[in-house]
Design an enzyme around this catalytic site. Sequence first.
Site, PDB file in Angstrom:
ATOM      1  N   TRP B 321       0.837  -1.206   0.000  1.00  0.00           N
ATOM      2  CA  TRP B 321       0.000   0.000   0.000  1.00  0.00           C
ATOM      3  C   TRP B 321       0.869   1.251   0.000  1.00  0.00           C
ATOM      4  O   TRP B 321       0.540   2.271  -0.606  1.00  0.00           O
ATOM      5  CB  TRP B 321      -0.902  -0.009   1.243  1.00  0.00           C
ATOM      6  CG  TRP B 321      -1.748   1.228   1.404  1.00  0.00           C
ATOM      7  CD1 TRP B 321      -2.998   1.436   0.908  1.00  0.00           C
ATOM      8  CD2 TRP B 321      -1.410   2.439   2.098  1.00  0.00           C
ATOM      9  NE1 TRP B 321      -3.463   2.688   1.247  1.00  0.00           N
ATOM     10  CE2 TRP B 321      -2.498   3.328   1.982  1.00  0.00           C
ATOM     11  CE3 TRP B 321      -0.286   2.861   2.814  1.00  0.00           C
ATOM     12  CZ2 TRP B 321      -2.492   4.598   2.552  1.00  0.00           C
ATOM     13  CZ3 TRP B 321      -0.278   4.127   3.375  1.00  0.00           C
ATOM     14  CH2 TRP B 321      -1.374   4.975   3.244  1.00  0.00           C
ATOM     15  N   HIS B 322       2.032   1.154   0.690  1.00  0.00           N
ATOM     16  CA  HIS B 322       2.898   2.326   0.816  1.00  0.00           C
ATOM     17  C   HIS B 322       3.582   2.696  -0.491  1.00  0.00           C
ATOM     18  O   HIS B 322       3.945   3.847  -0.693  1.00  0.00           O
ATOM     19  CB  HIS B 322       3.946   2.103   1.902  1.00  0.00           C
ATOM     20  CG  HIS B 322       3.379   2.222   3.268  1.00  0.00           C
ATOM     21  ND1 HIS B 322       2.723   1.185   3.879  1.00  0.00           N
ATOM     22  CD2 HIS B 322       3.332   3.253   4.140  1.00  0.00           C
ATOM     23  CE1 HIS B 322       2.311   1.580   5.069  1.00  0.00           C
ATOM     24  NE2 HIS B 322       2.659   2.829   5.257  1.00  0.00           N
ATOM     25  N   GLY B 323       3.809   1.727  -1.335  1.00  0.00           N
ATOM     26  CA  GLY B 323       4.473   2.083  -2.581  1.00  0.00           C
ATOM     27  C   GLY B 323       4.694   0.869  -3.450  1.00  0.00           C
ATOM     28  O   GLY B 323       4.745  -0.266  -2.963  1.00  0.00           O
TER      29      GLY B 323
END
Lengths: 400, 470
Positions: B321-323
Amino acid sequence: MTSSTSSSRGIYLRVLVAIALGMGASLGLVRLFTFVGGASAETILPEVTEARAALPRIVAEEKDVVLAFGSSMTDAAFGARQFDREMAAQGVEVKSFNFGFGGLNPYFQDYLARRVREAFDEADRRLSLAIVEFTPLQNTKTRYRRALPLVDSYVAMLASDAEIGELVLREPTVGIQTANVRYLRNGISAEMLTWFFGSEVLFPAEQPNSGLPRDEEAERTLEELGPELDRRFDEDYPDYVESAWSWEWQGAGTIPEERSPETLALFEQYYAALRNDRRMADDRLWRIHSADVENLDFEEELLAAFVRIVKTFQAFSDRVAIVVMPRNHAWIGRTPEGEARMRAALHRIREETGATVYDFEDTPRITPEMFADTTHLARYSGDVAYTSLLVEAFAPLFSR
Amino acid sequence: MIFNTPIFFLFFVVFLTLYGLVVLSRRPRILLIVVSSLVFYGAWNYRFIPLLVGSAAADYFIAQAIGATADRRARKAWVTLSIAINLGVLALFKYADFALQSVADLVSAFGVEPDLPTLAWVLPVGISFYTFQSLSYTIDVYRGTLEPRRGLMEFVAAVSFFPQLVAGPILRARQILPQMHAIPVPTWGDAKHGFVLVTAGVFKKTLADLLAAPAAKAFDSAETVSVLETWTGVVAFAGQIYGDFAGYTDMAIGIALLLGFRIPANFHLPYFAVSPVDFWRRWHISLSSWLRDYLYISLGGNRTGSRTRNVLITMLLGGLWHGAAWTFVAWGAFHGLLITASHGLSRIGALSAFHGGRSRGIALLKWAATFYLVLVGWVLFRATSLDGAGAVLARMHGLGALAEPGGQAVTVLVLTVVSLLVMQLMDLFVIKKGAWLEGKAWLLWPFLIFFQGLCLLFGEPSDDFIYFQF
């Protein structure tokens, strides 16, 4: 209006008042801090401020005016009074000024050039000759990145009110930030203060070290001669004290004939000591580290700014010449890629401006012994030779 | 528009003047929130406004459709459509190039050089936040825990509400929709707390920006650095990511509170955590609780036999989700393994004294071990490649590091640790003594002005927030 609406208005009004007073007080603290610390355009860019203040006098000069516009290399190398004297000897009467300033890359110089133009336009005066220095090391990506913390402050100091207004409309985020720095913070941005106070800690290992042993004798010579040369300057030029008319860019004191043989001999010793291997090797590494001086990976924004500078001068000058200053070949090399980029940049500048480029990089008249460090020419030797080169190059332009 | 910049200050003052003094009835105020939020969002890239409004509108109508039918299959089909739209948008903008590049790398490992296209699309700011927020609404309606609400404008206002639009906290529909309906008015106490939070947030963000340089030295420097400087860089990044994200969150919550809206806390002293599980109860609480409620529980939650798998999948996807990079996948997997290991160790009877121990020594030991592991995780998070992360981890432990640190190394380490500590202590102060401070006007205003003045003096106020890229 209902009472709940009224009380709702009251609370929001109270919040707005608290925001206004709080922000006003916080900005007051900032102003107090910068005032106590003496931070202002006058102290951060003193020579530039002084030069701008002198513009009304410059445009009022009776003789044709010549400006040598560039970096600290021009500052060190252009002897205005010598130039005027040698030009006069060739039958050309001009009054020249040294507009070389350290620390300003072309992005910032572009603003300064526009201020110069405004002064000439307002006086309905034309500049006779603009000698615009193209400094390869000032145009690299590395140099550009290093100057980013200064952008807000320098633009706030150098831009006109109208330019800031245009910036607000074109790029609101940047424009409002710049307006904030200029009008509410006395030109001093948070980035600049951080950079000024924190660079030692934030970028601690930035000073590259050649690892060569320190030349103790040379360092002793420098320690002894520095104050002595200052003392002699004060003696020779007592009028300079408290003068707003900076001797450096007016060129006083840069002509050997005005100094005693003993003083000139001391200068020679001083520069020889400065050129010790350790200092020069460290200086070269610093120029590579901070300006990519040998590889010259140019920043498009800076090259475009340089082209704008030339065009600005072309708009109010009779003659515009671009110069590339002599290179210290003993210390500053260039990679094949760097050389190719340099040629391409000069070609582009010629194409886009139509101006002539006078490339003195490889002139045999300037030798490594005429430099104070790896890039700047030494006073009373390098500057004299370079200024003479300029006279030889530009005097014929006036007879055409 | 970044909170701690002059342009946001102007924007907010104008908005607050209109919202509080001019536009006084409910519906025009909602419209004002929507328009202002879109102006706020459009300041980055106005071309993504239709995406934001479109995905919110789609979820609004899908929720209406779910609410309108009792047919389980139809409800499931509608919620699946909502998930497909939201995750599809996310996949397209955020993960498509990563997937294509990963396929290309995999194929090239077998000696074939594939000629796959890349999209190279700009990532819409805050897309991961607002899609999750919007998605939670349709899932809640599907699960029957929330009634679909009438009023498209209200829903768009809730999703696009500018204080939390681009970097959270990820609000649940049930938290924000009732407030958007009621349009709350703050008390003077709310406002004072809002000012405290905004100031704490700006202060943390300022420190975070200052910590960026020592962090970059350890992670981005072309030359190798010493063990000391590597540790300094890793601790600096721990401070930077915390100050940046928690600072943003504090500002978001504080700004919302000045308007009367309550947004729940997103951090609770995460570096005081004494276990990986404890860390995730304190770090980015709105994301971890979202993942728990909508992913982990959907996978089966704590059901015996599948708990480990569910934890690992949840954390892996949480990392992603973060990257879109393998470093984030590795970071998620690492934390998944830590949580799984914590669960496993807690079941070992011989360690019960350690787990349940309340002595200061044991607490200190648990804190130190957790902090060390969190730092190792941050290396995976911050590094630009897995190789880079490996090199930094090796240098932290003495392998491949320079023998001698550069100048000022000890000073930088001390300042870094002090900055991190100050941020945590400031939070502790706001939690424990905030109400006390807010009750002492003679102390409150000088306190706020001093810290705001400090933040105006130093820092890099134009630096983006790290979490904007997620």
